[in-house]
Design a protein around this motif. Structure first.
Motif, PDB file in Angstrom:
ATOM      1  N   THR A   1      -0.922  -0.916  -4.235  1.00 37.96           N
ATOM      2  CA  THR A   1      -2.312  -0.628  -3.954  1.00 37.96           C
ATOM      3  C   THR A   1      -2.380   0.535  -2.985  1.00 37.96           C
ATOM      4  O   THR A   1      -1.422   1.284  -2.812  1.00 37.96           O
ATOM      5  CB  THR A   1      -3.016  -1.924  -3.470  1.00 37.96           C
TER       6      THR A   1
ATOM      7  N   SER B   1     -11.051  -1.635  -9.865  1.00 43.26           N
ATOM      8  CA  SER B   1     -12.200  -1.938  -9.012  1.00 43.26           C
ATOM      9  C   SER B   1     -13.401  -1.189  -9.566  1.00 43.26           C
ATOM     10  O   SER B   1     -13.332   0.026  -9.776  1.00 43.26           O
ATOM     11  CB  SER B   1     -11.934  -1.463  -7.582  1.00 43.26           C
TER      12      SER B   1
ATOM     13  N   THR C   1      -6.363  -0.259  -8.720  1.00 46.91           N
ATOM     14  CA  THR C   1      -6.785   1.149  -8.746  1.00 46.91           C
ATOM     15  C   THR C   1      -8.289   1.244  -8.965  1.00 46.91           C
ATOM     16  O   THR C   1      -8.906   0.314  -9.485  1.00 46.91           O
ATOM     17  CB  THR C   1      -6.060   1.891  -9.904  1.00 46.91           C
ATOM     18  N   ASN C   2      -8.850   2.391  -8.578  1.00 50.11           N
ATOM     19  CA  ASN C   2     -10.260   2.625  -8.906  1.00 50.11           C
ATOM     20  C   ASN C   2     -10.389   3.181 -10.330  1.00 50.11           C
ATOM     21  O   ASN C   2     -11.499   3.392 -10.811  1.00 50.11           O
ATOM     22  CB  ASN C   2     -10.920   3.551  -7.881  1.00 50.11           C
TER      23      ASN C   2
ATOM     24  N   THR D   1     -19.534   5.072  -4.852  1.00 50.04           N
ATOM     25  CA  THR D   1     -18.181   5.608  -4.621  1.00 50.04           C
ATOM     26  C   THR D   1     -18.219   6.974  -3.933  1.00 50.04           C
ATOM     27  O   THR D   1     -17.186   7.549  -3.637  1.00 50.04           O
ATOM     28  CB  THR D   1     -17.440   5.778  -5.971  1.00 50.04           C
TER      29      THR D   1
ATOM     30  N   CYS E   1      -7.509   8.073  -0.299  1.00 44.34           N
ATOM     31  CA  CYS E   1      -8.195   7.665  -1.526  1.00 44.34           C
ATOM     32  C   CYS E   1      -8.981   8.851  -2.059  1.00 44.34           C
ATOM     33  O   CYS E   1      -9.393   9.725  -1.290  1.00 44.34           O
ATOM     34  CB  CYS E   1      -9.135   6.490  -1.227  1.00 44.34           C
ATOM     35  N   ASN E   2      -9.174   8.876  -3.378  1.00 44.29           N
ATOM     36  CA  ASN E   2      -9.974   9.953  -3.974  1.00 44.29           C
ATOM     37  C   ASN E   2     -11.443   9.568  -4.071  1.00 44.29           C
ATOM     38  O   ASN E   2     -12.247  10.336  -4.567  1.00 44.29           O
ATOM     39  CB  ASN E   2      -9.410  10.365  -5.347  1.00 44.29           C
TER      40      ASN E   2
ATOM     41  N   GLU F   1      -5.633   4.969  -2.719  1.00 46.51           N
ATOM     42  CA  GLU F   1      -5.622   4.966  -4.181  1.00 46.51           C
ATOM     43  C   GLU F   1      -4.193   5.261  -4.643  1.00 46.51           C
ATOM     44  O   GLU F   1      -3.717   6.392  -4.495  1.00 46.51           O
ATOM     45  CB  GLU F   1      -6.622   5.998  -4.719  1.00 46.51           C
TER      46      GLU F   1
ATOM     47  N   SER G   1       0.872  -1.176   0.000  1.00 46.49           N
ATOM     48  CA  SER G   1       0.000   0.000   0.000  1.00 46.49           C
ATOM     49  C   SER G   1       0.909   1.226   0.000  1.00 46.49           C
ATOM     50  O   SER G   1       1.671   1.436   0.941  1.00 46.49           O
ATOM     51  CB  SER G   1      -0.903  -0.008   1.236  1.00 46.49           C
TER      52      SER G   1
ATOM     53  N   SER H   1      -8.040   0.806   3.469  1.00 47.57           N
ATOM     54  CA  SER H   1      -7.191   1.734   2.726  1.00 47.57           C
ATOM     55  C   SER H   1      -5.766   1.779   3.280  1.00 47.57           C
ATOM     56  O   SER H   1      -4.840   2.053   2.565  1.00 47.57           O
ATOM     57  CB  SER H   1      -7.795   3.133   2.776  1.00 47.57           C
TER      58      SER H   1
ATOM     59  N   GLN I   1      -9.942   6.059 -11.660  1.00 48.14           N
ATOM     60  CA  GLN I   1     -10.353   7.451 -11.913  1.00 48.14           C
ATOM     61  C   GLN I   1      -9.267   8.246 -12.642  1.00 48.14           C
ATOM     62  O   GLN I   1      -9.556   9.107 -13.450  1.00 48.14           O
ATOM     63  CB  GLN I   1     -10.707   8.155 -10.598  1.00 48.14           C
TER      64      GLN I   1
END
Ligand code: SAM
Length: 328
Positions: A68, A121, A98-99, A134, A23-24, A71, A18, A324, A101
């Motif tokens: 990871t 994700s 990652t998400n 989200t 995270c955003n 984010e 990590s 997270s 974004q």
């Protein structure tokens, strides 16, 4: 090449790192609406510290690294870290969770730095629902990220979905159908009793067998062997280019395939996601410990890796550290 086995004869060759606790996004099942209290910058490992740990880990048999968070793409200059890890002899696979974004604008640079693969994700394909789950995310950005990753050769892109009853489980079939359109992996991950304690309830949990039955309601699926499949069981629709994976942390003996250690953003080594036991590498690093001492701590983490996690049922301990920070 070195190989290290734990007390259950599992080869430990995979480390999830990590790189940041922030995270955003604020996914409803992962974080409280206000997010989690961020760590002070000084508590987070520097890229040099992470690369040193990765080098020592490679020396005892770790071959695969996954970055990871939080984010990971919100940490500045991640390509620098990827490049440093890619130079380590013995590391043959670098991946990222990652998400998505920010992935659209970064995929090419990350691939150029040495990233091999990416997991995105994604818990809904519907713009409004995605934004709700989200708490503010943009589905188009995530889909652009997936497309950019595929164009940049970060292959195969794995899409990870957590089906949660009453939230998004009516989209299981739509996610499965994505494997008919392209050579991606869609993986269904059982909702686990970690993360946002106020969101969890036992009735929201859907066992993998039920998820698989819903997929099979579309058409028959056949088991396939996927290289380096880790804890996922893979299937495909006849002639489909993509595959469907089921990851069952709470059912199906997930632990017997567990080949990993986790390094938290604040430098703690965790032998098991579900155990609170951690070994503090950061203090040792910053006290000037030689590589041999870091290696000893690594071996200790492997020695105490539990045979199986303690979640016999699906009870949530609200004290668990945020996902997270541990690195999902
Ligand atoms: N921000 C990155 C992302 O979204 O992929 C990496 C961190 S996120 C914590 C990693 C993964 O953990 C996500 O795929 C998320 O769905 C998963 N996750 C978080 N809480 C979970 C839970 N309670 N059960 C199952 N998966 C969970």
């Amino acid at each position: 090449m070195s190989e290290i086995r734990d007390n259950c004869s599992r080869v430990i060759d995979y480390m999830r790192i990590s790189v940041i606790d922030r995270c955003n996004l604020r996914c409803v099942y992962c974080m409280p609406p206000s997010g989690v209290m961020p760590l002070d910058h000084g508590m987070i490992l520097s890229y040099e510290e992470i690369a040193r740990i990765a080098r020592i880990a490679a020396g005892i048999g770790v071959k695969k690294i996954r970055l990871t968070g939080g984010e990971p793409l919100i940490r500045k200059n991640l390509s620098y870290l990827i490049r440093s890890i890619a130079e380590i002899s013995g590391i043959d696979d670098i991946s990222l969770t990652t998400n998505g974004q920010l992935l659209g604008g970064m995929a090419e640079e990350l691939a150029g730095a040495g990233l091999n693969r990416v997991n995105v994700s994604l818990d809904s394909l519907r713009p409004d629902r995605y934004r709700e789950i989200t708490r503010g995310g943009d589905i188009d950005a995530a889909l652009d990220g997936i497309a950019a990753a595929e164009r940049s050769g970060l292959f195969p892109v794995k899409i990870n979905m957590v089906p949660i009853r009453g939230l998004n489980d009516d989209e299981i079939e739509d996610f499965a159908r994505l494997t008919i359109d392209g050579p991606r992996h869609v993986r269904f991950i059982e909702y686990m009793p970690i993360g946002a304690a106020d969101f969890w309830s036992e009735d929201k949990y859907i066992p993998s067998d039920e998820i698989k039955e819903r997929v099979e309601s579309i058409a028959r699926i056949e088991a396939v062997k996927v290289r380096r499949n880790g804890p996922a069981r893979y299937f495909r629709f006849s002639h489909a280019p993509g595959v469907i994976g089921f990851i069952s942390p709470l059912t199906h003996h997930f632990c017997s395939y567990c080949n990993r250690l986790r390094l938290t953003s604040d430098g703690k080594l965790r032998p098991c996601l579900f155990s609170e036991t951690e070994i503090d590498l950061r203090t040792a690093l910053r006290a000037g410990a030689p590589d041999s001492e870091i290696e000893r701590l690594f071996r200790l983490a492997i020695e105490i890796k539990p045979d199986s996690h303690e979640l016999s049922g699906v009870k949530l301990s609200p004290n668990r550290k945020a996902m997270s920070r541990i690195g999902g």
